[in-house]
Motif scaffolding. Structure first.
Motif, PDB file in Angstrom:
ATOM      1  N   VAL A  51      -6.623  -4.850 -14.965  1.00 49.60           N
ATOM      2  CA  VAL A  51      -5.214  -5.220 -14.841  1.00 49.60           C
ATOM      3  C   VAL A  51      -4.605  -4.320 -13.779  1.00 49.60           C
ATOM      4  CG1 VAL A  51      -2.991  -5.305 -16.040  1.00 49.60           C
ATOM      5  CG2 VAL A  51      -5.070  -5.963 -17.242  1.00 49.60           C
ATOM      6  N   LEU A  52      -3.811  -4.893 -12.901  1.00 47.48           N
ATOM      7  CA  LEU A  52      -3.139  -4.104 -11.871  1.00 47.48           C
ATOM      8  C   LEU A  52      -1.857  -3.518 -12.444  1.00 47.48           C
ATOM      9  CD1 LEU A  52      -2.996  -3.183  -8.914  1.00 47.48           C
ATOM     10  CD2 LEU A  52      -1.677  -5.262  -8.441  1.00 47.48           C
ATOM     11  N   ASP A  53      -1.770  -2.198 -12.435  1.00 48.37           N
ATOM     12  CA  ASP A  53      -0.549  -1.491 -12.837  1.00 48.37           C
ATOM     13  C   ASP A  53       0.061  -0.891 -11.587  1.00 48.37           C
ATOM     14  OD1 ASP A  53      -0.835  -2.095 -15.533  1.00 48.37           O
ATOM     15  OD2 ASP A  53      -1.937  -0.267 -15.978  1.00 48.37           O
ATOM     16  N   PHE A  54       1.389  -0.818 -11.528  1.00 47.63           N
ATOM     17  CA  PHE A  54       2.020  -0.339 -10.289  1.00 47.63           C
ATOM     18  C   PHE A  54       3.366   0.335 -10.494  1.00 47.63           C
ATOM     19  CE2 PHE A  54       2.791  -4.804 -11.034  1.00 47.63           C
ATOM     20  CZ  PHE A  54       4.168  -4.917 -10.950  1.00 47.63           C
ATOM     21  N   HIS A  77       0.847  -1.204   0.000  1.00 49.84           N
ATOM     22  CA  HIS A  77       0.000   0.000   0.000  1.00 49.84           C
ATOM     23  C   HIS A  77       0.874   1.241   0.000  1.00 49.84           C
ATOM     24  CE1 HIS A  77      -3.495  -2.468   0.664  1.00 49.84           C
ATOM     25  NE2 HIS A  77      -2.847  -3.083   1.641  1.00 49.84           N
ATOM     26  N   GLY A  78       0.351   2.302  -0.546  1.00 46.50           N
ATOM     27  CA  GLY A  78       1.064   3.571  -0.563  1.00 46.50           C
ATOM     28  C   GLY A  78       1.772   3.830  -1.870  1.00 46.50           C
ATOM     29  N   THR A  79       2.383   4.994  -1.938  1.00 45.17           N
ATOM     30  CA  THR A  79       3.155   5.419  -3.100  1.00 45.17           C
ATOM     31  C   THR A  79       4.559   5.748  -2.619  1.00 45.17           C
ATOM     32  OG1 THR A  79       1.194   6.319  -4.167  1.00 45.17           O
ATOM     33  CG2 THR A  79       3.306   7.143  -4.926  1.00 45.17           C
ATOM     34  N   PHE A 124       6.552   3.483  -7.279  1.00 42.51           N
ATOM     35  CA  PHE A 124       5.497   2.498  -7.077  1.00 42.51           C
ATOM     36  C   PHE A 124       4.197   3.267  -6.862  1.00 42.51           C
ATOM     37  CE2 PHE A 124       2.658  -0.006  -4.475  1.00 42.51           C
ATOM     38  CZ  PHE A 124       2.703  -1.248  -5.079  1.00 42.51           C
ATOM     39  N   VAL A 125       3.266   3.098  -7.804  1.00 44.93           N
ATOM     40  CA  VAL A 125       1.954   3.740  -7.732  1.00 44.93           C
ATOM     41  C   VAL A 125       0.946   2.703  -8.194  1.00 44.93           C
ATOM     42  CG1 VAL A 125       0.495   5.633  -8.562  1.00 44.93           C
ATOM     43  CG2 VAL A 125       2.963   5.966  -8.353  1.00 44.93           C
ATOM     44  N   LYS A 126       0.092   2.245  -7.289  1.00 43.23           N
ATOM     45  CA  LYS A 126      -0.858   1.191  -7.634  1.00 43.23           C
ATOM     46  C   LYS A 126      -2.100   1.795  -8.275  1.00 43.23           C
ATOM     47  CE  LYS A 126      -2.073  -1.354  -4.169  1.00 43.23           C
ATOM     48  NZ  LYS A 126      -2.267  -2.390  -3.152  1.00 43.23           N
ATOM     49  N   ALA A 127      -2.522   1.191  -9.395  1.00 42.85           N
ATOM     50  CA  ALA A 127      -3.726   1.640 -10.108  1.00 42.85           C
ATOM     51  C   ALA A 127      -4.321   0.460 -10.862  1.00 42.85           C
ATOM     52  CB  ALA A 127      -3.377   2.763 -11.086  1.00 42.85           C
TER      53      ALA A 127
END
Length: 186
Positions: A103-106, A23-25, A35-38
């Motif tokens: 789709v998980l992008d990160f 979790h987090g950026t 690292f940025v989860k989207a």
């Protein structure tokens, strides 16, 4: 190629599983990679996010057809590895789309306005390798199959040894215009 597809798929799914638990950026490489989860409901790099289920099945069909190309056509090793990266990445993202609907992008390169995942990286690297393979021109198989030996060995000539030269004549005209066996056309 199958090994490359499976390896690409496993690495993609493993990194997505790890990323889903984080979790987090934060910066993975300070000032460069973040690292940025989207979630991505589109194709690659967030494009075409309003895809219907029919388009998804068409994409699956295209991936399956592309995976058969190396068995139908001759590809160099580099091109087979490139195709493995492309197909493995496409299957990784497609698997997520079918299972989760997204789709998980990160990953985010700070100088690009898009978020991506490892499958996207494999697809881009595979595309680059395909372009490199196209510019190389000569496939690895041709070099390994002995066609490189179809040139005159200069060492043999300079040492005055008997030389064998493999000459292949391609007569595109065939026997058209020849008057008869053993006669030359005038």
């Amino acid at each position: 190629m199958s090994f490359v597809i499976v390896l690409t798929l496993v690495l993609d799914q493993l990194t997505k599983k790890i990323a889903s638990a984080v979790h987090g950026t934060f910066y993975l490489v300070p000032g460069f990679l973040k690292f940025v989860k989207a979630t991505n409901r589109g194709i690659a790099l967030g494009l075409f996010s309003n895809l219907s289920e029919q388009v998804l099945w068409i994409v699956l069909f295209v991936v399956v057809v592309l995976s058969l190309f190396p068995y139908m056509f001759r590809f160099s090793r580099l091109e087979r590895v490139a195709m493995g990266f492309i197909l493995g990445g496409a299957l990784g993202n497609l698997l997520d789309r079918i299972r989760f609907g997204y789709v998980l992008d990160f990953l985010n390169l700070v100088f690009l306005p898009t978020i991506f995942n490892l499958a996207d990286v494999f697809i881009i690297v595979g595309g680059g390798l395909m372009i490199l393979g196209a510019f190389r021109g000569v496939s690895d198989e041709k070099l390994e199959s002995g066609e490189k030996g179809r040139r005159l060995e200069t060492r043999s000539v300079s040492e005055r040894e008997d030389s064998i030269v493999d000459i292949q004549v391609d007569d595109t005209e065939g026997d058209k215009g020849r008057k008869g066996e053993g006669q030359r056309p005038d």
